[in-house]
Design a protein around this motif. Structure first.
Motif, PDB file in Angstrom:
ATOM      1  N   TRP A 131      87.073  72.021 -29.525  1.00  0.00           N
ATOM      2  CA  TRP A 131      86.679  72.680 -29.912  1.00  0.00           C
ATOM      3  C   TRP A 131      87.759  73.628 -31.016  1.00  0.00           C
ATOM      4  O   TRP A 131      87.545  73.972 -31.963  1.00  0.00           O
ATOM      5  CB  TRP A 131      85.968  74.172 -29.169  1.00  0.00           C
ATOM      6  CG  TRP A 131      85.240  75.363 -29.324  1.00  0.00           C
ATOM      7  CD1 TRP A 131      84.219  75.241 -30.081  1.00  0.00           C
ATOM      8  CD2 TRP A 131      86.271  76.267 -30.107  1.00  0.00           C
ATOM      9  NE1 TRP A 131      84.095  77.395 -30.972  1.00  0.00           N
ATOM     10  CE2 TRP A 131      85.482  77.357 -30.452  1.00  0.00           C
ATOM     11  CE3 TRP A 131      87.391  76.920 -29.539  1.00  0.00           C
ATOM     12  CZ2 TRP A 131      85.526  78.394 -30.716  1.00  0.00           C
ATOM     13  CZ3 TRP A 131      87.843  77.927 -30.442  1.00  0.00           C
ATOM     14  CH2 TRP A 131      86.712  78.559 -30.850  1.00  0.00           C
ATOM     15  N   LEU A 132      88.929  73.633 -30.559  1.00  0.00           N
ATOM     16  CA  LEU A 132      89.850  74.624 -31.357  1.00  0.00           C
ATOM     17  C   LEU A 132      89.813  73.713 -32.490  1.00  0.00           C
ATOM     18  O   LEU A 132      90.297  74.509 -33.437  1.00  0.00           O
ATOM     19  CB  LEU A 132      90.939  75.036 -30.428  1.00  0.00           C
ATOM     20  CG  LEU A 132      91.992  75.073 -31.087  1.00  0.00           C
ATOM     21  CD1 LEU A 132      91.764  76.677 -31.933  1.00  0.00           C
ATOM     22  CD2 LEU A 132      93.777  74.621 -30.850  1.00  0.00           C
ATOM     23  N   GLN A 137      86.829  73.889 -34.764  1.00  0.00           N
ATOM     24  CA  GLN A 137      87.081  75.440 -35.743  1.00  0.00           C
ATOM     25  C   GLN A 137      88.288  75.318 -36.733  1.00  0.00           C
ATOM     26  O   GLN A 137      87.670  75.937 -37.743  1.00  0.00           O
ATOM     27  CB  GLN A 137      87.265  76.685 -34.534  1.00  0.00           C
ATOM     28  CG  GLN A 137      85.746  76.863 -33.863  1.00  0.00           C
ATOM     29  CD  GLN A 137      84.411  77.380 -34.329  1.00  0.00           C
ATOM     30  OE1 GLN A 137      84.804  78.449 -34.989  1.00  0.00           O
ATOM     31  NE2 GLN A 137      83.458  76.621 -34.054  1.00  0.00           N
ATOM     32  N   ALA A 173      87.063  73.423 -39.990  1.00  0.00           N
ATOM     33  CA  ALA A 173      85.737  74.346 -40.121  1.00  0.00           C
ATOM     34  C   ALA A 173      86.132  75.351 -41.618  1.00  0.00           C
ATOM     35  O   ALA A 173      85.125  75.897 -42.135  1.00  0.00           O
ATOM     36  CB  ALA A 173      84.385  74.595 -38.912  1.00  0.00           C
ATOM     37  N   SER A 174      86.874  75.752 -40.508  1.00  0.00           N
ATOM     38  CA  SER A 174      87.297  77.385 -41.591  1.00  0.00           C
ATOM     39  C   SER A 174      88.238  77.020 -42.724  1.00  0.00           C
ATOM     40  O   SER A 174      88.985  77.468 -43.046  1.00  0.00           O
ATOM     41  CB  SER A 174      88.062  77.711 -40.434  1.00  0.00           C
ATOM     42  OG  SER A 174      89.439  77.730 -39.901  1.00  0.00           O
TER      43      SER A 174
END
Length: 241
Positions: A189-190, A193, A196-197
């Motif tokens: 997940w990290l 993220q 994606a950012s």
């Protein structure tokens, strides 16, 4: 465990195999699962327990985070898709070698030391992957990172087993592994993220920090428990597991 379950013949055979003494049976027998869990927090045991848990969390965050996002992160560093996929193969080959090397090293130097050292080397390797290097050098770094990464986490389980009392060993190892699974979810997940950012270039740095944190936590836990190590040599216990 076998003695607590009344399987004395099996316990005796296993003890003879590894040349250790058969522990005396306790009149109270084995407690239920929640009692056994509560025993991990009695007195100052809660500090030790939480140190193992957060070390395992960081270790599996690192294992699954790197394994999931390695090709994508390597492409972000400028490598071609074919090379990025090859890194995954090399990384996992390193993991196989690492298990064999770590076991032998733990027999000689102790699982706690090897776990802490391996996490430090893993952090260094992961951080180096954020630097674009010649292909040959990169392949070597990926392989060595795989060697240290996977077996560093396994040595946490060996450390917990060695440093736990016989009555709480299975519960301690099981819960340490279970809490680490939250890291196994958080790591991918990290990485997602960050990508994606638009901060994918921080991915390797974030995973390297996780490796350093596990090194610190398992090191502190090992130092705290060194004065009350259970009977029997560490080498025998590691070999048995």
């Amino acid at each position: 465990f076998l003695v607590a379950k009344g399987r004395t013949e099996e316990a005796r055979a296993l003890a003879e195999r590894y040349d250790v003494e058969v522990p005396a049976a306790k009149t109270g027998g084995a407690g239920d699962r929640w009692t056994n869990l509560a025993n991990l927090f009695r007195g100052k045991e809660w500090i030790q327990t939480l140190l193992y848990w957060v070390a395992s969390f960081g270790g599996l965050l690192l294992v699954y985070g790197v394994a999931t996002w390695l090709p994508t992160l390597m492409r972000a560093e400028g490598y071609e898709l074919g090379s990025a996929l090859s890194f995954v193969v090399v990384f996992n080959l390193g993991g196989i070698v690492g298990m064999l090397v770590a076991g032998r090293a733990a027999d000689r130097f102790g699982a706690p030391r090897i776990s802490a050292l391996w996490f430090a080397l893993t952090a260094a390797g992961v951080f180096l992957l954020s630097v674009h290097m010649p292909m040959t050098v990169t392949m070597i770094v990926v392989f060595l990172t795989g060697v240290f990464l996977n077996s560093a986490q396994t040595m946490i389980y060996a450390t917990v087993s060695i440093r736990s009392d016989a009555d709480s060993r299975a519960t301690a190892v099981g819960w340490t592994s279970g809490m680490g699974r939250f890291g196994a979810v958080f790591g991918p997940w990290l990485g997602g993220q960050l990508l994606a950012s638009g901060n994918g270039d921080w991915g390797f740095t974030a995973f390297a920090v996780a490796g350093l944190s596990s090194m610190v936590f398992i090191g502190i836990a090992a130092l705290r428990s060194s004065r009350r190590e259970p009977a029997g040599s560490e080498r025998e216990l590691v070999a048995a597991h």
